[in-house]
Write a protein that holds these residues in place. Structure first.
Motif, PDB file in Angstrom:
ATOM      1  N   ALA A 242      -2.755  -2.414  -2.860  1.00  7.76           N
ATOM      2  CA  ALA A 242      -3.391  -3.739  -2.852  1.00  7.76           C
ATOM      3  C   ALA A 242      -2.639  -4.711  -3.766  1.00  7.76           C
ATOM      4  CB  ALA A 242      -4.843  -3.627  -3.288  1.00  7.76           C
ATOM      5  N   TYR A 243      -2.297  -4.242  -4.974  1.00  9.67           N
ATOM      6  CA  TYR A 243      -1.555  -5.103  -5.917  1.00  9.67           C
ATOM      7  C   TYR A 243      -0.174  -5.442  -5.362  1.00  9.67           C
ATOM      8  CZ  TYR A 243      -5.114  -3.946  -9.448  1.00  9.67           C
ATOM      9  OH  TYR A 243      -6.296  -3.796 -10.126  1.00  9.67           O
ATOM     10  N   ALA A 244       0.398  -4.529  -4.545  1.00 10.12           N
ATOM     11  CA  ALA A 244       1.758  -4.712  -4.031  1.00 10.12           C
ATOM     12  C   ALA A 244       1.797  -5.475  -2.714  1.00 10.12           C
ATOM     13  CB  ALA A 244       2.422  -3.348  -3.852  1.00 10.12           C
ATOM     14  N   SER A 245       0.674  -6.118  -2.366  1.00  9.52           N
ATOM     15  CA  SER A 245       0.608  -6.928  -1.138  1.00  9.52           C
ATOM     16  C   SER A 245       0.901  -6.140   0.131  1.00  9.52           C
ATOM     17  CB  SER A 245       1.584  -8.112  -1.198  1.00  9.52           C
ATOM     18  OG  SER A 245       1.456  -8.783  -2.409  1.00  9.52           O
ATOM     19  N   VAL A 246       0.567  -4.874   0.143  1.00  8.44           N
ATOM     20  CA  VAL A 246       0.730  -4.088   1.366  1.00  8.44           C
ATOM     21  C   VAL A 246      -0.232  -4.650   2.419  1.00  8.44           C
ATOM     22  CG1 VAL A 246       0.353  -1.788   2.368  1.00  8.44           C
ATOM     23  CG2 VAL A 246       1.404  -1.999   0.127  1.00  8.44           C
ATOM     24  N   PRO A 247       0.224  -4.810   3.656  1.00 13.72           N
ATOM     25  CA  PRO A 247      -0.704  -5.292   4.680  1.00 13.72           C
ATOM     26  C   PRO A 247      -1.741  -4.205   4.975  1.00 13.72           C
ATOM     27  CG  PRO A 247       1.420  -4.729   5.647  1.00 13.72           C
ATOM     28  CD  PRO A 247       1.579  -4.589   4.177  1.00 13.72           C
ATOM     29  N   ILE A 248      -3.002  -4.529   4.838  1.00 16.20           N
ATOM     30  CA  ILE A 248      -4.063  -3.539   5.051  1.00 16.20           C
ATOM     31  C   ILE A 248      -4.807  -3.891   6.337  1.00 16.20           C
ATOM     32  CG2 ILE A 248      -6.242  -2.604   4.123  1.00 16.20           C
ATOM     33  CD1 ILE A 248      -5.146  -3.253   1.303  1.00 16.20           C
ATOM     34  N   THR A 249      -5.010  -2.907   7.214  1.00 11.10           N
ATOM     35  CA  THR A 249      -5.729  -3.138   8.462  1.00 11.10           C
ATOM     36  C   THR A 249      -7.216  -2.829   8.329  1.00 11.10           C
ATOM     37  OG1 THR A 249      -3.736  -2.261   9.486  1.00 11.10           O
ATOM     38  CG2 THR A 249      -5.535  -2.757  10.949  1.00 11.10           C
ATOM     39  N   ARG A 250      -7.516  -1.691   7.661  1.00  8.84           N
ATOM     40  CA  ARG A 250      -8.910  -1.295   7.435  1.00  8.84           C
ATOM     41  C   ARG A 250      -9.005  -0.557   6.106  1.00  8.84           C
ATOM     42  NH1 ARG A 250     -10.741   1.975  12.841  1.00  8.84           N
ATOM     43  NH2 ARG A 250      -8.561   2.648  12.772  1.00  8.84           N
ATOM     44  N   VAL A 251     -10.186  -0.668   5.490  1.00  7.58           N
ATOM     45  CA  VAL A 251     -10.471   0.105   4.270  1.00  7.58           C
ATOM     46  C   VAL A 251     -11.627   1.049   4.601  1.00  7.58           C
ATOM     47  CG1 VAL A 251     -11.194  -0.006   1.845  1.00  7.58           C
ATOM     48  CG2 VAL A 251      -9.775  -1.836   2.800  1.00  7.58           C
ATOM     49  N   PHE A 252     -11.493   2.303   4.189  1.00 13.36           N
ATOM     50  CA  PHE A 252     -12.550   3.293   4.411  1.00 13.36           C
ATOM     51  C   PHE A 252     -13.078   3.734   3.051  1.00 13.36           C
ATOM     52  CE2 PHE A 252      -9.170   3.721   7.591  1.00 13.36           C
ATOM     53  CZ  PHE A 252      -9.869   3.486   8.767  1.00 13.36           C
ATOM     54  N   MET A 253     -14.380   3.573   2.802  1.00 15.08           N
ATOM     55  CA  MET A 253     -14.926   3.924   1.492  1.00 15.08           C
ATOM     56  C   MET A 253     -16.172   4.794   1.584  1.00 15.08           C
ATOM     57  SD  MET A 253     -14.355   0.426  -0.647  1.00 15.08           S
ATOM     58  CE  MET A 253     -14.603   1.092  -2.242  1.00 15.08           C
ATOM     59  N   ALA A 254     -16.143   5.872   0.812  1.00 13.73           N
ATOM     60  CA  ALA A 254     -17.323   6.742   0.726  1.00 13.73           C
ATOM     61  C   ALA A 254     -17.955   6.621  -0.656  1.00 13.73           C
ATOM     62  CB  ALA A 254     -16.922   8.184   1.014  1.00 13.73           C
TER      63      ALA A 254
ATOM     64  N   LYS B 270       4.576   2.080  -1.776  1.00 13.24           N
ATOM     65  CA  LYS B 270       4.032   2.320  -3.111  1.00 13.24           C
ATOM     66  C   LYS B 270       5.135   2.255  -4.178  1.00 13.24           C
ATOM     67  CE  LYS B 270       1.635   5.969  -5.187  1.00 13.24           C
ATOM     68  NZ  LYS B 270       1.092   7.288  -5.047  1.00 13.24           N
ATOM     69  N   VAL B 271       6.247   2.969  -3.905  1.00 15.05           N
ATOM     70  CA  VAL B 271       7.346   3.048  -4.886  1.00 15.05           C
ATOM     71  C   VAL B 271       8.013   1.687  -5.078  1.00 15.05           C
ATOM     72  CG1 VAL B 271       9.581   4.138  -5.400  1.00 15.05           C
ATOM     73  CG2 VAL B 271       7.736   5.503  -4.413  1.00 15.05           C
ATOM     74  N   SER B 272       8.030   0.870  -3.997  1.00 12.36           N
ATOM     75  CA  SER B 272       8.738  -0.417  -4.093  1.00 12.36           C
ATOM     76  C   SER B 272       8.000  -1.423  -4.983  1.00 12.36           C
ATOM     77  CB  SER B 272       8.924  -1.019  -2.706  1.00 12.36           C
ATOM     78  OG  SER B 272       7.747  -1.703  -2.297  1.00 12.36           O
ATOM     79  N   ALA B 273       6.770  -1.101  -5.360  1.00 10.22           N
ATOM     80  CA  ALA B 273       5.962  -1.960  -6.252  1.00 10.22           C
ATOM     81  C   ALA B 273       5.908  -3.413  -5.772  1.00 10.22           C
ATOM     82  CB  ALA B 273       6.507  -1.900  -7.679  1.00 10.22           C
ATOM     83  N   GLY B 274       5.673  -3.598  -4.483  1.00 15.86           N
ATOM     84  CA  GLY B 274       5.531  -4.953  -3.952  1.00 15.86           C
ATOM     85  C   GLY B 274       6.788  -5.503  -3.308  1.00 15.86           C
ATOM     86  N   ALA B 275       7.948  -4.906  -3.627  1.00 16.35           N
ATOM     87  CA  ALA B 275       9.208  -5.440  -3.084  1.00 16.35           C
ATOM     88  C   ALA B 275       9.277  -5.292  -1.569  1.00 16.35           C
ATOM     89  CB  ALA B 275      10.399  -4.750  -3.734  1.00 16.35           C
ATOM     90  N   ALA B 276       8.599  -4.271  -1.013  1.00 23.56           N
ATOM     91  CA  ALA B 276       8.630  -4.072   0.447  1.00 23.56           C
ATOM     92  C   ALA B 276       7.992  -5.248   1.178  1.00 23.56           C
ATOM     93  CB  ALA B 276       7.937  -2.770   0.829  1.00 23.56           C
ATOM     94  N   ALA B 277       7.168  -6.014   0.476  1.00 19.52           N
ATOM     95  CA  ALA B 277       6.566  -7.197   1.104  1.00 19.52           C
ATOM     96  C   ALA B 277       7.520  -8.387   1.067  1.00 19.52           C
ATOM     97  CB  ALA B 277       5.261  -7.553   0.387  1.00 19.52           C
ATOM     98  N   ARG B 278       8.548  -8.326   0.209  1.00 22.91           N
ATOM     99  CA  ARG B 278       9.457  -9.475   0.051  1.00 22.91           C
ATOM    100  C   ARG B 278      10.860  -9.226   0.600  1.00 22.91           C
ATOM    101  NH1 ARG B 278       7.134  -8.832  -4.883  1.00 22.91           N
ATOM    102  NH2 ARG B 278       9.044  -8.010  -5.794  1.00 22.91           N
TER     103      ARG B 278
END
Length: 264
Positions: free
Chosen positions: A33-45, A159-167
């Motif tokens: 979420a912090y790394a601006s990954v595009p999220i389609t759905r969140v599943f929470m229990a 995850k490893v790219s720490a947001g760089a994959a979005a840029r």
């Protein structure tokens, strides 16, 4: 029904499209979420109120208009193939790759001297993620990977790219040698990173030209055809007590050096 059949049935119900990935665990989803990954759905229990990390995921989902679904732990077991999900998972869409040519044209349209990175058969997602991070830090215009015998942009890479994959854009090419030859025709110099290269990277005289920096696989180094396509082979001088550098570390050091030479 057996547990396996039960989980299979639940998984089918969620209908995760092919190529989409499920990322789970509180730290992993929060980092995404912090790394601006595009999220389609969140599943929470679990409830988001109990944990600031989950709050960040819910806020990010709201920003993207992604649904937050209340699920059971059994649902999450099915979705994550019984991984340690800690009550939360997110769905990430398949990555949309571009082409090497597009990376080059975009850099030129921005009035930049192109600096691209090509990875020759790098299969470790941690290395691709780290290379994206270095590319983002030192102003590279994109990363090129081959379709076969190479890791693609997956959840670990995000995850490893720490947001760089979005840029930093990633291009995927059927044939890396052909892509490199095409870039040479377009005026780029292809520089291979190789432990036995005769030139040290800090002495690279081509730094101000349009460049493609090529790094080989972990252990094997550059493949023969890729090596033959390079205009010059450069090495990162290291202590004699160490045999070689990890692919991502060598790439990071070289990008730093090119950036430094260009600023002079």
């Amino acid at each position: 029904p057996t547990r396996a059949k039960q989980l299979e049935k639940i998984k089918r119900r969620f209908d995760v499209p092919e190529g989409h990935e499920i990322l789970c665990g509180r730290n992993a989803v929060a980092e995404a979420a912090y790394a601006s990954v595009p999220i389609t759905r969140v599943f929470m229990a679990v409830s988001a109120q109990s944990d600031e990390r989950l709050g960040a995921v819910v806020r990010r989902a709201a920003l993207l208009g992604a649904p937050v679904l209340e699920t059971t732990r059994l649902d999450l077991d099915a979705l994550t193939d019984s991984a340690a999900h800690q009550g939360v998972a997110i769905e990430v869409p398949a990555y949309e790759y571009t082409t090497a040519r597009d990376l080059l044209e975009r850099a030129r349209a921005l009035g930049r001297t192109p600096l691209l990175v090509a990875l020759d058969q790098v299969t470790d997602p941690h290395n691709l993620g780290a290379v994206l991070r270095s590319a983002g830090a030192f102003g590279a215009d994109g990363v090129i990977i081959p379709e076969r015998r190479s890791v693609g942009v997956n959840a670990t890479v995000w995850k490893v790219s720490a947001g760089a994959a979005a840029r930093v854009r990633v291009a995927r090419e059927t044939n890396l040698v052909r892509a490199l030859e095409q870039l040479k025709k377009e005026g780029c110099f292809v520089v291979g990173l190789d432990g036995s290269g005769s030139t040290a990277v800090e002495d690279l005289t081509l730094a101000d030209s349009p460049l493609v920096l090529v790094t080989g696989a972990e252990g094997a180094g550059l493949s023969r055809l890729v090596r033959e396509t390079c205009d010059v082979l450069v090495s990162v001088p290291i202590s004699r007590s160490v045999e070689s550098l990890n692919a991502a570390v060598a790439t990071g050091i070289s990008l730093y050096e090119v950036d430094r030479l260009r600023r002079r």
